[in-house]
Design a protein around this motif. Structure first.
Motif: not given
Length: 129
Positions: A18-25
């Motif tokens: 989730d951290e990896e995905r959230a960084e791309r927001l």
């Protein structure tokens, strides 16, 4: 005790994803704006139905990815214990910064659903020879 360690390990793995995905927001939000502009440009230019449909699908994809990243951001803010402990999760969801992340995710979800209902140009089927 062993089960709790396994659950915590899984929760940490999910949190890392989730951290990896959230960084791309932020990047994904920019791609939503770009896809929306491309769709508007195609409509204004009187582009063929197929092109308008393609731009609509691209916007749908961008909205979906941004929405997923926004919900991942919410889960990251809730923290690792929120994956397994629903009471902890509910308590954390009441915090202002997490409420704001939830609102962003829900706005993206609403925009995606509205776009799916009205924004994707239907392409007529070609007759079978």
């Amino acid at each position: 005790m062993r089960l709790a360690k396994q659950d915590m390990t899984k929760a940490r793995e999910h949190l890392a994803q989730d951290e990896e995905r959230a960084e791309r927001l932020p990047e994904l939000l920019r791609s939503v704006v770009e896809a929306e502009r491309a769709l508007d440009s195609a409509r204004e230019a009187g582009a063929p139905v197929e092109e308008v449909h393609e731009r609509g699908v691209e916007l749908d994809t961008a909205l979906t990815e941004a929405m997923r990243a926004a919900y991942a951001q919410e889960r990251v803010l809730v923290g690792v214990k929120g994956y397994d402990d629903r009471i902890k999760r509910r308590k954390r969801l009441a915090r202002p910064e997490i409420k704001q992340a939830t609102q962003v995710a829900e706005r993206l979800l609403t925009a995606r659903e509205a776009h799916r209902l009205d924004g994707i140009q239907r392409v007529p089927r070609s007759p079978v020879a």
